[in-house]
Structure formats: C-alpha cells, structure tokens
Design a protein around this motif. Structure first.
Motif, PDB file in Angstrom:
ATOM      1  N   ASP A  87       0.824  -1.208   0.000  1.00  0.00           N
ATOM      2  CA  ASP A  87       0.000   0.000   0.000  1.00  0.00           C
ATOM      3  C   ASP A  87       0.863   1.265   0.000  1.00  0.00           C
ATOM      4  N   LYS A  91       1.060   4.155  -3.048  1.00  0.00           N
ATOM      5  CA  LYS A  91       0.823   5.596  -2.852  1.00  0.00           C
ATOM      6  C   LYS A  91       2.011   6.424  -3.327  1.00  0.00           C
ATOM      7  N   GLN A 170      -9.780   2.508  -5.575  1.00  0.00           N
ATOM      8  CA  GLN A 170      -8.519   2.445  -4.831  1.00  0.00           C
ATOM      9  C   GLN A 170      -7.752   3.756  -4.919  1.00  0.00           C
ATOM     10  N   ASP A 174      -6.867   5.884  -1.564  1.00  0.00           N
ATOM     11  CA  ASP A 174      -5.491   6.224  -1.187  1.00  0.00           C
ATOM     12  C   ASP A 174      -5.343   7.716  -0.912  1.00  0.00           C
ATOM     13  N   GLU A 177      -6.877   8.531   2.441  1.00  0.00           N
ATOM     14  CA  GLU A 177      -6.066   8.058   3.567  1.00  0.00           C
ATOM     15  C   GLU A 177      -4.887   8.989   3.838  1.00  0.00           C
ATOM     16  N   GLU A 178      -4.393   9.634   2.797  1.00  0.00           N
ATOM     17  CA  GLU A 178      -3.213  10.489   2.959  1.00  0.00           C
ATOM     18  C   GLU A 178      -3.558  11.950   3.245  1.00  0.00           C
TER      19      GLU A 178
END
Length: 263
Positions: A87, A91, A170, A174, A177-178
């Motif tokens: 993962d 990224k 996805q 991502d 999440e960042e």
C-alpha cells in the motif's frame, strides 16, 4: 521521469518493487543486483526485464551510485517507509507517475478514463492503439500492455479480460487516507470534496464536465459508498447538484454532499 514517452511492459510494479527492496536490504553493484533478480538464461541482449527495471528507477532518480565504494547502488528520493508494504509503495508510485501532466503515462490514463463504457468495445491493447490520436498516438501495443499493469496497481480500474474496467475506488481511497485535511465524520459540500480530489488526481480533470462525473470515477465513488467508507448524500433543497454517471444503484445519479467516515 519514467514513462514520460514510452511505457516499457517489462518494468512492472512487482519487478520495480523487488528491485527497490533488494537495494534497501543491501548495497550492491548493478551486476550483483542483476544476478539476484534475473536468471542467467534470461540475459539475452539489452532488452531484458532487469534492463527495463533499472532504466525505470534510474529515470525516476530513485537510485544513486556511490563511486567511492565500488559503485554500489543505494536508494535515493524514496524512504524505507515508502517500501514497508504494498500500500505504501502504491501511494508513492501514484505521486511519481500521476503528477506530471506532460507525461504520456498520465495523458493516456486520462484518455482511457474519458472513454467511459466505450472501453468494453476494445477487445485488446492492439484495438485500443488504433483509436489513439494527438500526443499519445506514438504509443504502441506494448506501451498499452505495460500501462495496464500499472493502471490496475495504482487503482485506476480492474484488469479483466485484457482490458481495464474503469473504477477509481482504490485511487480515491489512497488519496483520502493520505489527505487528512479532508474533514471526517461530518457532511461537507460535494463541490468542496471534488476540489480536493482534483488537486491530487490530475488524471481526473478531463473526466469532469461541469458538475457531471464520468463512468470510472462514479464507479469508484459508489464502491467507496457501498463499503461504507464514504456516504454519498442528496439533499432535496440543495441547489448545487452533482451528477454521477447514471446506473442502477442506491445512488442513482444526483449527489449534493458527502461524508467521509473514519477507518
């Protein structure tokens, strides 16, 4: 920058990752790395998987050669934390490959997403190549084959039957999440959300027409909604209405706001 013009099908995400992990583990020369990563029987000329991977990491400036210590190779511009798992690596590579709007990799990604359901009429990479024009008409079948591996890995869609089915689930996940600046657990205007996403996902820009969101991005948003990672909301009295690509789903088409859940 790798893939700025051509997309070498031999430089796959897994091969690049294996190379970088080996360099992280131990400093070695180029010849030593090649012995570890490529069996002798595959060493046929200059067009080998190792050569392609080495060219990729070199053009990406991810390695440097220490000439004071026997030309051993070390990592450059990439941290161990970027390689700690699949993962984290994905990224990092998304930022590398999808940040340069002049690269053929990003241009082709944008073009492909713009095709929407038309991709289902393409039976092969060769068939796709026939429809290219402009800056990306120099890409050949092998370039498109190489792109598919990375597009699937980066979360542009799912590889099925020789084509990528556009679904940016996805990729968007991502980014969420960042980017912790995107508010969680409260309802925010959908326009505010899209502005944040478009800053991070340059390949999406040509896929938004006014307030209309195309097929692949709509698929990604609905998938995130189905997995309860986000909540797509329609408020009847709102005047700022966005339109997903219409399909049979709980969220048929119109969206006015969104809530990003914590996970």
């Amino acid at each position: 920058m790798p893939f700025s013009k051509k997309i070498n099908k031999e430089a796959t995400p897994k091969r690049v990752y294996a190379f970088l992990k080996l360099v992280e583990y131990k400093e070695m020369t180029k010849d030593e790395l090649e012995k570890y990563l490529q069996p002798k029987e595959l060493n046929k000329g200059n067009n080998t998987p190792f050569t392609a991977v080495y060219s990729f990491v070199e053009r990406a400036n991810l390695i440097e050669i220490d000439k004071d210590f026997g030309e051993s190779i070390t990592l450059n511009n990439i941290e161990s934390s970027d390689l700690k798992d699949w993962d984290s690596y994905r990224k990092f590579m998304a930022k590398l490959l999808l940040s340069n709007e002049n690269s053929n990799f990003l241009k082709f990604t944008s073009w492909y997403l713009q095709q929407e359901k038309e991709v289902f009429n393409y039976s092969s990479s060769k068939e796709i190549q026939k429809h290219l024009s402009g800056d990306i008409d120099t890409l050949i079948e092998d370039d498109i084959l190489g792109w598919r591996f990375w597009a699937s890995f980066l979360g542009i869609g799912f590889l099925s039957g020789g084509i990528i089915i556009p679904n940016t689930y996805q990729r968007i996940r991502d980014v969420l999440e960042e980017d912790l600046s995107i508010k969680r657990d409260i309802e925010i205007p959908f326009e505010e959300f899209m502005q944040k996403i478009l800053i991070k996902c340059k390949e999406f820009k040509s896929c938004i027409n006014g307030n209309n969101i195309n097929f692949g991005i709509s698929n990604g948003l609905r998938t995130l909604h189905d997995q309860k990672l986000i909540q797509l909301i329609k408020t009847s009295d709102s005047t700022d209405i966005w339109h997903l690509y219409r399909t049979e789903h709980e969220i048929l088409e119109d969206v006015t706001s969104i809530k990003i859940n914590r996970w």
